[in-house]
Design an enzyme around this catalytic site. Structure first.
Site, mmCIF file in Angstrom:
data_model
loop_
_atom_site.group_PDB
_atom_site.id
_atom_site.type_symbol
_atom_site.label_atom_id
_atom_site.label_comp_id
_atom_site.label_asym_id
_atom_site.label_seq_id
_atom_site.Cartn_x
_atom_site.Cartn_y
_atom_site.Cartn_z
ATOM 1 N N LYS A 29 75.345 -87.900 22.956
ATOM 2 C CA LYS A 29 75.128 -88.577 24.247
ATOM 3 C C LYS A 29 73.870 -88.025 24.915
ATOM 4 O O LYS A 29 73.840 -86.893 25.370
ATOM 5 C CB LYS A 29 76.301 -88.381 25.197
ATOM 6 C CG LYS A 29 76.145 -89.254 26.452
ATOM 7 C CD LYS A 29 76.960 -88.808 27.623
ATOM 8 C CE LYS A 29 76.280 -87.795 28.496
ATOM 9 N NZ LYS A 29 75.132 -88.297 29.273
ATOM 10 N N GLU B 240 74.381 -74.086 25.463
ATOM 11 C CA GLU B 240 73.069 -73.565 25.873
ATOM 12 C C GLU B 240 72.908 -73.936 27.340
ATOM 13 O O GLU B 240 72.694 -75.101 27.665
ATOM 14 C CB GLU B 240 71.945 -74.204 25.045
ATOM 15 C CG GLU B 240 72.009 -73.897 23.560
ATOM 16 C CD GLU B 240 71.628 -72.467 23.232
ATOM 17 O OE1 GLU B 240 71.183 -71.730 24.145
ATOM 18 O OE2 GLU B 240 71.802 -72.065 22.068
ATOM 19 N N CYS C 184 65.207 -74.473 30.837
ATOM 20 C CA CYS C 184 66.273 -73.505 31.092
ATOM 21 C C CYS C 184 65.778 -72.077 30.944
ATOM 22 O O CYS C 184 66.262 -71.172 31.598
ATOM 23 C CB CYS C 184 67.453 -73.758 30.168
ATOM 24 S SG CYS C 184 66.996 -73.843 28.442
ATOM 25 N N GLU D 75 69.188 -71.242 39.730
ATOM 26 C CA GLU D 75 68.230 -71.930 38.886
ATOM 27 C C GLU D 75 67.731 -73.156 39.654
ATOM 28 O O GLU D 75 68.520 -74.020 40.035
ATOM 29 C CB GLU D 75 68.905 -72.362 37.582
ATOM 30 C CG GLU D 75 67.938 -72.974 36.613
ATOM 31 C CD GLU D 75 68.613 -73.367 35.298
ATOM 32 O OE1 GLU D 75 69.749 -73.856 35.336
ATOM 33 O OE2 GLU D 75 67.985 -73.181 34.240
#
Lengths: 478, 294
Positions: free
Chosen positions: A184, A258, A292, A389
């Site tokens: 997806k 991850e 990331c 983040e």
């Protein structure tokens, strides 16, 4: 500072890519409508132009795709490794052949500069397929015992920041080891995955081995929870990663995650300043900071803070923000309105908490989603911009005095994905690298990737590794 | 039998290199398979579990920072000390698992050998699972395994000594520190192992041993934000699922319960389950934009 010489526009032609007005789901080798008939639009973040209308997968479609993958698994996993290898080599070659087209497509759908899709994303995508193609007939020698077995159907959910690269990271090792996949892509960047479906067709890949289901989080959740999925692979936010870990609890599903990061980029007083500045820029402004493993916390040794910041600001003033299809563009568009809102809100909080905000003079285009490269000084470890983040072109600058303090500050986060070290002293690199709790440490460089090199996080940045021999383990019953 | 009355032992927890009683002041009765009283074992509390995590975290830097050679030496020393207490463990395991003396002796021998096997792994695993990567560019990079941190270990319920050592030794061999929850019904071999660890150069806090109700102690360990991984070997299916859900809060590495024949020589799975891989990059040639190079 006004540029001495302005750059003439150098736009890449978009004529090379032919985007259809609508796309279906790719299930069992065919494009098909969604069972509930829902569709969504994908837009170009740089212009807000609607690129195409995409079928939106729901749980019924997930079930169909998993069934197709299950049917395909029997034959695919029984193929001699050398045959699977040849399919993957074919795919790798076709990606190379179509790389210009895919680069333009990715830039249109994602908003990242063509310079990056052309020079970073696409070469890495092809390299990943080449790398894992070569493993397919050598699995007995990979160190997981003789005749390691595939797991079955892999349910894979990928993010929007590197749509095609994340697809490659997931699909290449899965197919090499004999699994079949249902993938997806993110709702804001479905196009390159659908073009990949066409590459599978050109490569003659058997039906059902790869299924692509564009959709939203609900489709991803249904895929991960599907009882006939044997392996779950996810790249995305830590919050969703935790939800997935809860979903698969008590099942036999193997899972790799991850997740997010808040990478520290540590600059010591003996670092080569010009190179460090390049590394800092690359670390946080590559892909608009939507990475990331971005080096979003700059830790500068106090004694060189002034000199470094001056160089850094001078360098930032030369970055060109604008049309992602222009080959001179360094900073493209933010991927979505939603992400722009998140960045804006975190940056406002940074200001409210007392950090000092700076951006170079930078004109933003009138349509599309844009955010100027931004630097925060006077940042403390308690500030939200130093902890959360941001996933945008926003760098927080902190200082340190001793290597121990640098390590302590670098490790002071629940994340543990990446870190950078800048120093000319080899023993310091090794000593500091040893103490950093991060899955990848770049010394005197940043944001380098290679299919041979394991990548993944410590702590809340997730578990499992992608790339290299380690990347095979996630898809084998070991 | 002489008419001398023997001296009984008060079994205690092992936390931070010391032997405290449970903070709760509670004990529970440990019996052999026929229901004969063997000892009162500490019934650990949530607070004991938290204290053990603090001790394990404190010990992590030193233990993970020790050379692999040194860790191997220390682990081998444990085997030496176990050998000297072979008779004691043979008796304790026989009582704990209702084994004949000869069968129990065989289990103890296998356990000592298992410990030696893992002692030998400390300085080899890095070469087996790490290495240099052939990067397509002017970079040198190296992937090395590193311990994941503090690991909570729910020891297997049935195999009180061989099972315990089979799950504990790999955790600490790679540089992690451990909080072990002993077999609920047969905790005495684990508590005696602690005495061996305390006299074997294993730094205090590297291994912490708790006895009590597995479910009660495991719950705070699974949700503890400073625990990095959990081995669910000693949990039943229902508990394992609950704990795995709790473990998701800080994305602990979870090793699910699985059928294991502890008599078989293990593979390296239990070593790698609690390792991270760190990849360190460095340029080899061009130093980037300036074009300078060595």
């Amino acid at each position: 500072m006004a540029p001495v010489f302005a750059y003439a526009p150098a736009p890449e032609s978009r004529a090379i890519v032919d985007i259809a007005p609508s796309y279906g789901l790719f299930i069992d080798g065919e494009f098909t409508e969604a069972a509930e008939g829902r569709v969504f639009k994908t837009v170009s973040p740089a212009t807000e132009e609607v690129l195409s209308e995409i079928a939106q997968a729901g749980s019924e479609d997930v079930d169909r795709a998993v069934k197709a993958a299950r049917r395909a698994f029997e034959k695919w996993s029984a193929l001699p490794g050398a045959e699977r290898a040849k399919y993957l080599f074919r795919i790798a070659r076709i990606i190379q052949e179509r790389s210009r087209e895919l680069a333009v497509l990715e830039t249109l759908d994602n908003g990242k500069p063509i310079k990056e899709t052309r020079d970073a994303d696409l070469p890495l995508v092809a390299a990943h397929f080449f790398y894992y193609a070569g493993w397919a007939d050598k699995l007995d020698h990979a160190g997981f015992g003789a005749n390691p077995m595939p797991l079955g159907v892999a349910g894979q959910v990928i993010p929007w920041n590197f749509p095609l690269l994340m697809l490659a990271w997931k699909i290449a090792p899965a197919l090499a080891t004999g699994n079949t996949v249902v993938l997806k892509p993110a709702e804001t960047t479905p196009l390159s995955a659908l073009f990949f479906a066409d590459i599978c067709r050109q490569a003659g890949l058997p039906r059902g081995v790869v299924n692509i289901l564009p959709g939203y989080g609900d489709a991803g959740a249904a895929l991960i929870a599907h009882p006939d999925v044997n392996k779950v692979a996810f790249t995305g936010s830590t919050a969703v990663g935790k939800e997935i870990a809860r979903t698969v609890a008590g099942t036999r599903k193997k899972v790799t995650l991850e997740l997010g990061g808040k990478g520290a980029n540590i600059v010591f007083d003996d670092a080569p300043i010009d190179q460090a500045v390049e590394g800092i820029v690359n670390g946080i402004f590559f892909n608009q900071g939507q990475v990331c493993c971005a080096g979003s916390r700059l830790l500068v040794q106090e004694s060189i803070q002034e000199e470094l910041l001056e160089s850094l600001k001078r360098r930032l003033s030369t970055l060109r923000l604008g049309d992602p299809l222009d080959k001179n563009t360094d900073i493209g568009a933010i991927n979505s309105e939603e992400q722009l809102t998140r960045i804006t809100s975190l940056v406002e909080q940074g200001e409210a908490e007392g950090a000092e905000r700076w951006s170079p003079a930078c004109e933003l285009p009138e349509s599309g989603y844009w955010f100027a490269p931004t630097l925060f000084t006077n940042v403390t470890q308690a500030h939200r911009i130093a902890r959360d983040e941001i996933f945008g072109p926003v760098l927080s600058v902190l200082t340190f005095r001793t290597p121990d303090e640098a390590v302590a500050k670098a490790n002071n986060t629940p994340y543990g994905l990446s870190a950078g070290i800048w120093t000319e002293k080899g023993s310091r690199i090794l000593a500091v690298a040893n103490k950093l709790r991060a899955g990848v440490v770049w010394s005197n460089t940043f944001n380098k990737f290679d299919p041979t090199s394991p990548f993944g996080g410590y702590k809340e940045s997730g578990f499992g590794r992608e790339g290299g021999r380690h990347g095979l383990e996630a898809y084998l019953d070991v | 039998m002489s008419d001398r009355l023997n001296v009984l032992k008060t079994y205690k927890l092992y936390v931070g290199g010391k032997f405290p009683r449970s903070e709760s002041g509670r004990v529970y009765e440990v019996t052999d398979s026929k229901g004969k009283w063997l000892a009162n074992a500490p019934l650990s509390s949530r607070k004991d579990a938290r204290d053990a995590v603090v001790a394990a975290r404190k010990a992590f830097g030193g233990w993970s920072g020790a050379t692999a050679y040194n860790r191997g030496q220390v682990l081998y020393r444990v085997a030496e000390m176990l050998e000297g207490r072979r008779d004691q463990f043979t008796r304790e395991v026989a009582e704990a698992e209702a084994l004949s003396k000869s069968k129990s002796a065989a289990v103890v021998d296998a356990t000592i050998d298992r410990w030696v096997w893992y002692a030998g792994w400390t300085d080899k695993i890095a070469q087996v699972v790490g290495g240099g990567n052939p990067v397509a560019g002017p970079f040198f990079n190296l992937s090395s395994p590193e311990p994941t941190g503090v690991v909570a270990v729910l020891a297997p319920q049935e195999s009180s000594f061989l099972g315990l050592v089979s799950v504990l030794a790999p955790v600490i061999a790679t540089g992690n520190t451990a909080v072990v929850v002993a077999s609920e019904n047969a905790p005495l071999p684990a508590l005696s192992l602690a005495e061996v660890l305390a006299t074997s150069d294993v730094p205090g806090g590297v291994v912490n041993v708790l006895s009590g109700r597995t479910a009660e102690i495991a719950t705070p360990l699974a949700s503890h934000q400073d625990v990095n991984a959990i081995d669910l070997a000693g949990a039943d299916e229902v508990l394992a699922k609950e704990l795995e859900i709790a473990a998701a809060d800080n994305l602990k590495r979870v090793l699910r319960p699985q059928p294991v024949d502890y008599a078989e020589t293990p593979g390296i799975d239990r070593l790698t389950a609690f390792l991270e891989t760190k990849t360190v990059w460095h340029p080899t040639g061009s130093l980037g934009a300036s074009g300078s190079s060595y």
